[in-house]
Scaffold this active site. Structure first.
Site, mmCIF file in Angstrom:
data_model
loop_
_atom_site.group_PDB
_atom_site.id
_atom_site.type_symbol
_atom_site.label_atom_id
_atom_site.label_comp_id
_atom_site.label_asym_id
_atom_site.label_seq_id
_atom_site.Cartn_x
_atom_site.Cartn_y
_atom_site.Cartn_z
ATOM 1 N N LYS A 138 20.517 0.518 -33.038
ATOM 2 C CA LYS A 138 19.313 1.120 -32.470
ATOM 3 C C LYS A 138 19.536 2.607 -32.224
ATOM 4 C CE LYS A 138 15.228 -0.199 -30.789
ATOM 5 N NZ LYS A 138 14.358 -1.252 -31.307
ATOM 6 N N TYR A 177 33.853 24.808 -20.212
ATOM 7 C CA TYR A 177 34.353 24.087 -19.048
ATOM 8 C C TYR A 177 34.645 25.110 -17.951
ATOM 9 C CZ TYR A 177 36.455 20.133 -16.642
ATOM 10 O OH TYR A 177 36.726 19.150 -15.734
#
Length: 398
Positions: free
Chosen positions: A102, A47
Site C-alpha cells: 500500500k 542535525y
C-alpha cells in the site's frame, strides 16, 4: 498441521511463487534521505546544532511542522491485521507485506510518502489511543484491513479526535471507484443513475460504504444483503451499522434472499465472496450491470455475467474494468494534503468519483467504464478535484 513454508529457489525464479518471494526478500521499501550529509557542514545543518533552530521555530509556531518536516506529505498506513485481503485475521506481522505494498502504491501513483504501522492490539479503545498518540508524526491516516464492525467506530472516533484526514480505504476507496464505474456504465447505456436499482452482496465495510455513496450520488434504489438476506428495518438481528443502512436504503421494501432481491435489478455489486447462481443472474433486468469484485473468485464469473449484462466489472487485473482502490486513495490523500485539509468529507469523496469517471468519459465502451490504474491522468485528476472540493467544503487550511 502447520502450513508448508515455501521459500524461493535462488537459481530459478521462473516459478511465479518463487518470483513473489524473491521480490519480497528484504521488504519492498526503505527510508531515503532527501538531503546530503557529506561533511561536517552538512551534519551541522541537518542535525545539531542547526536543527535546534528549526525545533524552536516549530515549538513557537506549531504549523511550521508542515513546512519543515515530512508531515505535510506523509501518511500512516495503519492496520491491526484482522481483515487482510481475502486472508482474514492473520495478525499484524503477516499483514506487513500488504501494508508495504500500500505504501509503495501511495508513492508511485500519488507522490505521497507512506509508512506501514501494524498494531499489536485489536480493541477499539487501544487502537484509537495508539493512533492519536502517533498522529503528530503524520499528515494523514489511512486505515487498512481492520475488520467490521470495529472499523466504523475506529474511523469515526479518530476523525473526531484528530484534525488531519482519516480515511478507511476498504470502505471509501472501494465506494468511490464503484460509483465512478457505475456513473460511466449508466452513461454508456443512455441511463441516469437515478433510474437504477442496485443490489449489494456484502454488508461489511465496503458494502456499507458503497450503499451510502450510491445514495449520496442519487441512485434510484439500493438494497444491501448479508448472509441472512436483505437488510431491512423489519429484521431484529441488525447491528447499529446495519440498522442505520436499513433506514437509508431499500425503498422497495424488499425482503428475503439475495436471489429474491436480484429479480429485476439493474445492478449487482459483489463485495462478499461466495457464488451467485446463474439462474439468479438470469432474473436481472435486461442490459444490467454486474460488478463482481471478490478476489480471486468473483461472485459471478465474467463468462456467466456476459450472458446477461451490458457491463461487467471485477476486482481482478486480468479482466476489463478492474475496480481497484489504487485509482482513488493516492489522489485523495495527495489532494487533501496539498491543501492541508482537516478531514475528508463526503463532498470530497464524490468529487473524487466524478473526476475518476471523467478521465475516460470520452472513451467509454463495455470494456472501459473505468480507467486503468496505470493511466497517468488518474492521480492528477483526482488530486485536483479533491483539493478543490476541500476548499468548497471549508476544510482546507491553505
Amino acid at each position: 498441521m502447520a502450513a508448508e513454508i515455501i521459500h524461493p529457489r535462488s537459481e530459478d525464479t521462473a516459478d511465479p511463487v518463487d518470483a513473489v518471494f524473491a521480490l519480497h526478500r528484504g521488504g519492498k521499501m526503505q527510508v531515503a534521505a532527501t538531503v546530503p550529509v557529506r561533511d561536517a557542514d552538512d551534519l551541522s545543518l541537518a542535525y545539531t546544532p542547526g536543527v535546534a533552530r528549526v525545533c524552536t521555530a516549530i515549538a513557537e509556531q506549531p504549523d511550521l511542522v508542515h513546512e519543515y518536516t515530512w508531515v505535510a506529505n506523509t501518511v500512516a498506513v495503519v492496520t491491526d491485521g484482522t481483515a487482510v485481503l481475502g486472508l482474514g485475521d492473520i495478525g499484524p506481522a503477516a499483514s506487513l507485506p500488504v501494508m508495504e505494498g500500500k505504501a509503495i502504491l501511495f508513492k508511485q501513483f500519488g507522490g505521497v510518502d507512506a509508512v506501514p504501522v501494524a498494531l499489536a492490539c485489536t480493541e477499539v479503545d487501544e487502537i484509537v489511543e495508539t493512533v492519536v498518540r502517533l498522529a503528530p508524526s503524520f499528515g494523514g491516516v489511512n486505515l487498512e484491513d481492520i475488520s467490521a464492525p470495529r472499523c466504523f467506530e475506529i474511523e469515526r472516533r479518530l476523525q473526531e479526535a484528530l484534525d488531519i484526514p482519516v480515511f478507511h480505504d476498504d470502505q471509501h476507496g472501494t465506494a468511490i471507484v464503484t460509483t465512478a464505474a457505475l456513473w460511466n456504465a449508466a452513461k454508456l447505456t443512455g441511463r441516469e443513475i437515478g433510474s437504477l436499482r442496485a443490489v449489494i452482496s456484502g454488508a461489511g465495510a465496503a458494502g456499507i460504504a458503497i450503499a451510502k455513496m450510491l445514495v449520496a450520488a442519487g441512485i434510484g434504489d439500493v438494497a444491501v444483503c448479508d448472509r441472512r438476506g436483505v437488510v431491512h428495518e423489519g429484521r431484529g438481528d441488525l447491528t447499529d451499522v446495519k440498522a442505520e443502512i436499513a433506514g437509508l436504503t431499500n425503498k422497495a421494501g424488499l425482503k428475503g434472499s439475495l436471489a429474491d432481491a436480484l429479480a429485476g435489478a439493474d445492478v449487482f455489486i459483489g463485495v462478499s465472496g461466495g457464488t451467485v447462481p446463474e439462474e439468479a443472474v438470469a432474473t436481472m433486468a435486461e442490459g444490467c450491470f454486474v460488478f463482481a469484485m471478490a478476489n480471486p473468485n468473483p461472485e459471478i464469473h465474467p463468462e456467466v455475467a456476459h450472458k446477461y449484462a451490458a457491463v461487467v466489472a471485477t476486482g481482478r487485473s486480468d479482466f476489463p474494468n478492474q475496480i481497484n482502490n489504487v485509482l482513488a486513495f493516492p489522489g485523495i490523500f495527495a489532494g487533501a494534503l496539498s491543501v492541508r485539509a482537516s478531514r475528508i468529507t463526503e463532498g470530497m469523496k464524490l468529487a473524487a468519483a466524478e473526476a475518476l469517471a471523467g478521465v475516460v468519459a470520452d472513451e467509454l465502451s463495455a470494456q472501459k467504464v473505468i480507467p486503468s490504474p496505470f493511466d497517468p491522468r488518474v492521480a492528477p485528476a483526482v488530486t485536483k478535484a479533491v483539493a478543490e472540493a476541500a476548499r468548497r467544503e471549508g476544510v482546507a487550511r491553505r
